[in-house]
Design a protein around this motif. Sequence first.
Motif, PDB file in Angstrom:
ATOM      1  N   HIS A 224       9.771  -2.178  -4.882  1.00 35.36           N
ATOM      2  CA  HIS A 224       8.713  -1.902  -3.893  1.00 35.36           C
ATOM      3  C   HIS A 224       8.424  -0.408  -3.802  1.00 35.36           C
ATOM      4  CE1 HIS A 224       9.382  -5.988  -2.283  1.00 35.36           C
ATOM      5  NE2 HIS A 224      10.662  -5.723  -2.476  1.00 35.36           N
ATOM      6  N   TRP A 225       7.162  -0.075  -3.518  1.00 31.25           N
ATOM      7  CA  TRP A 225       6.776   1.320  -3.320  1.00 31.25           C
ATOM      8  C   TRP A 225       6.148   1.480  -1.943  1.00 31.25           C
ATOM      9  CZ3 TRP A 225       6.859  -1.072  -7.959  1.00 31.25           C
ATOM     10  CH2 TRP A 225       7.516  -0.392  -9.001  1.00 31.25           C
ATOM     11  N   PHE A 226       6.603   2.510  -1.227  1.00 37.09           N
ATOM     12  CA  PHE A 226       6.093   2.797   0.117  1.00 37.09           C
ATOM     13  C   PHE A 226       5.465   4.185   0.133  1.00 37.09           C
ATOM     14  CE2 PHE A 226       9.508  -0.262   0.565  1.00 37.09           C
ATOM     15  CZ  PHE A 226       8.978  -1.189   1.452  1.00 37.09           C
ATOM     16  N   GLU A 284       5.294 -11.363   1.379  1.00 41.78           N
ATOM     17  CA  GLU A 284       5.724 -10.626   2.565  1.00 41.78           C
ATOM     18  C   GLU A 284       7.239 -10.798   2.776  1.00 41.78           C
ATOM     19  OE1 GLU A 284       4.047  -8.393   3.992  1.00 41.78           O
ATOM     20  OE2 GLU A 284       5.597  -7.998   5.508  1.00 41.78           O
ATOM     21  N   VAL A 287       9.047  -8.189   0.944  1.00 35.77           N
ATOM     22  CA  VAL A 287       8.871  -6.811   1.404  1.00 35.77           C
ATOM     23  C   VAL A 287       9.685  -6.537   2.674  1.00 35.77           C
ATOM     24  CG1 VAL A 287       7.174  -5.056   2.100  1.00 35.77           C
ATOM     25  CG2 VAL A 287       6.492  -6.889   0.505  1.00 35.77           C
ATOM     26  N   GLU A 288       9.630  -7.474   3.630  1.00 33.45           N
ATOM     27  CA  GLU A 288      10.144  -7.237   4.975  1.00 33.45           C
ATOM     28  C   GLU A 288      11.618  -6.804   5.020  1.00 33.45           C
ATOM     29  OE1 GLU A 288       8.007  -6.568   7.142  1.00 33.45           O
ATOM     30  OE2 GLU A 288       9.721  -6.100   8.433  1.00 33.45           O
ATOM     31  N   ARG A 291      11.900  -3.216   3.817  1.00 32.95           N
ATOM     32  CA  ARG A 291      11.349  -2.293   4.815  1.00 32.95           C
ATOM     33  C   ARG A 291      12.363  -2.067   5.948  1.00 32.95           C
ATOM     34  NH1 ARG A 291       6.670  -0.281   6.421  1.00 32.95           N
ATOM     35  NH2 ARG A 291       5.344  -1.402   4.962  1.00 32.95           N
ATOM     36  N   ALA A 302       9.564   4.259   5.076  1.00 35.08           N
ATOM     37  CA  ALA A 302       8.874   2.987   4.821  1.00 35.08           C
ATOM     38  C   ALA A 302       7.477   3.024   5.417  1.00 35.08           C
ATOM     39  CB  ALA A 302       9.689   1.821   5.383  1.00 35.08           C
ATOM     40  N   TYR A 305       2.674  -0.020   2.760  1.00 30.37           N
ATOM     41  CA  TYR A 305       3.131  -0.629   1.512  1.00 30.37           C
ATOM     42  C   TYR A 305       2.135  -0.333   0.400  1.00 30.37           C
ATOM     43  CZ  TYR A 305       5.367  -4.108  -1.495  1.00 30.37           C
ATOM     44  OH  TYR A 305       6.040  -4.734  -2.513  1.00 30.37           O
ATOM     45  N   GLY A 308       4.278  -3.832  -5.161  1.00 28.58           N
ATOM     46  CA  GLY A 308       5.589  -4.251  -5.647  1.00 28.58           C
ATOM     47  C   GLY A 308       5.488  -4.770  -7.066  1.00 28.58           C
TER      48      GLY A 308
END
Length: 386
Positions: A224-226, A284, A287-288, A291, A302, A305, A308
């Motif tokens: 994932h990238w934030f 989701e 991701v959650e 995060r 974080a 978003y 991903g």
Amino acid sequence: MYDAAVVGLGAMGAATLATLARRGARAIGLEQFARGHQLGASSGRSRMIRKAYFEDPAYVPLVLRAYDAWRELEDRTGRTFLHITGVLLIGSEQSEVLRGARRSAQEHRLAFDELHARDVARRFPMFRLDPGEVALYEPDGGFLEPELAVQSMLDVAESNGAEMRFNAPVRAWAALAGGGIRVSFEDGSTLDTARLALCAGPWIASLDDAEFRVPVVVERNVQHWFDARDPEFALGRCPSFLADRPGAPGPIYGFPNHGAGLKAAFHGAGALTTPETLDREVHESDVEPVRRALEGLLPGAAGPYLGGKVCMYALTPDRHFLIDAHPGHPGVAVAGGFSGHGFKFAPVVGEVVADLLMDGHSTYDTALFTAGRFLAGAPFETPEKA
Ligand SMILES: Cc1cc2nc3c(=O)[nH]c(=O)nc-3n(C[C@H](O)[C@H](O)[C@H](O)COP(=O)(O)OP(=O)(O)OC[C@H]3O[C@@H](n4cnc5c(N)ncnc54)[C@H](O)[C@@H]3O)c2cc1C
């Protein structure tokens, strides 16, 4: 007839082909997808490299050689894909990650700093430790850019005379009566080679045979990238990190923002799958938890978003690599089951596989990676496939 053929041109196949070609072999690489595809295990902008190897001290001499080999590849290609950021390992005193890293560092006299919470607060104020946590800081750790690194290995292979075929899925291979191996492609064509390296990543088990069942299973893992805009999360300020915290689906690791956002993921926390049935969509529910874990560890990192990428770990039962001569076929070598931590070793794996194919043995100590541990009566005997 080729001296050697390599099935799969991801990290390990590209490294093997480059080594074979540089040593003067007439070699060919065979890849099922297009050049630069991102469907295997070797993409996602960053792969961690570290020396104090918590998985086992036996990896340390190999990773030390890998650092040199990556730098040689950078020099040869004029590209930069190895970034030294330092790596911060965080956990309780009981954490297997910290205990293992300390053991490797001590056995191999590696530079690392033991940090208490107050030291972390001073040196790396972006991180929040939980009560009872400590950290190890490895100044030589960092990350590799996998796409550029693989491309560079393919370029070196090509410039040393290796041939490559893309969009050429291999269906099977078989020993020829008079010596050598015949490789058959999905389109019905064939190719003959004196030696063969199987570097098929998460697909490796589909190329096994009755004499050696490859015990590799595939696990879905999402990167994932934030949008972490604060400069304290940027390359140059923030180290790469791995935190082993109870209650999380797995250790959370990540890399500073080097243009595309701060990357974070859980190490080895996904569902088992197959390359054919892999769900490549990011949900989701993926991701959650990341995060949430990131908010506790790196408050403010974080941000929104950015996206991903789903990837596959190829797991062995003991999470150590499988790099060995095929137990039933002289002239065939198997390199797979890199269990989510193989990328950093790719150039050394290429050297080991080339050694096995051309010399019958390697000068590197690869006792941890033998095929024999999965044979009948051995600790990880592979169950018969249905
Ligand atoms: C999310 C994620 C994070 C990771 N993080 C790290 C990290 O931080 N540090 C680290 O060191 N490692 C890490 N790893 C592990 C590392 O990326 C892998 O161990 C490594 O990339 C595996 O390379 P490979 O060549 O075995 O597989 P791949 O790169 O998948 O290459 C296999 C190739 O074989 C081809 N192929 C398969 N079957 C056939 C066939 N029948 N015919 C022709 N071609 C075929 C495939 O198309 C593919 O190109 C991570 C892995 C993932 C998924």
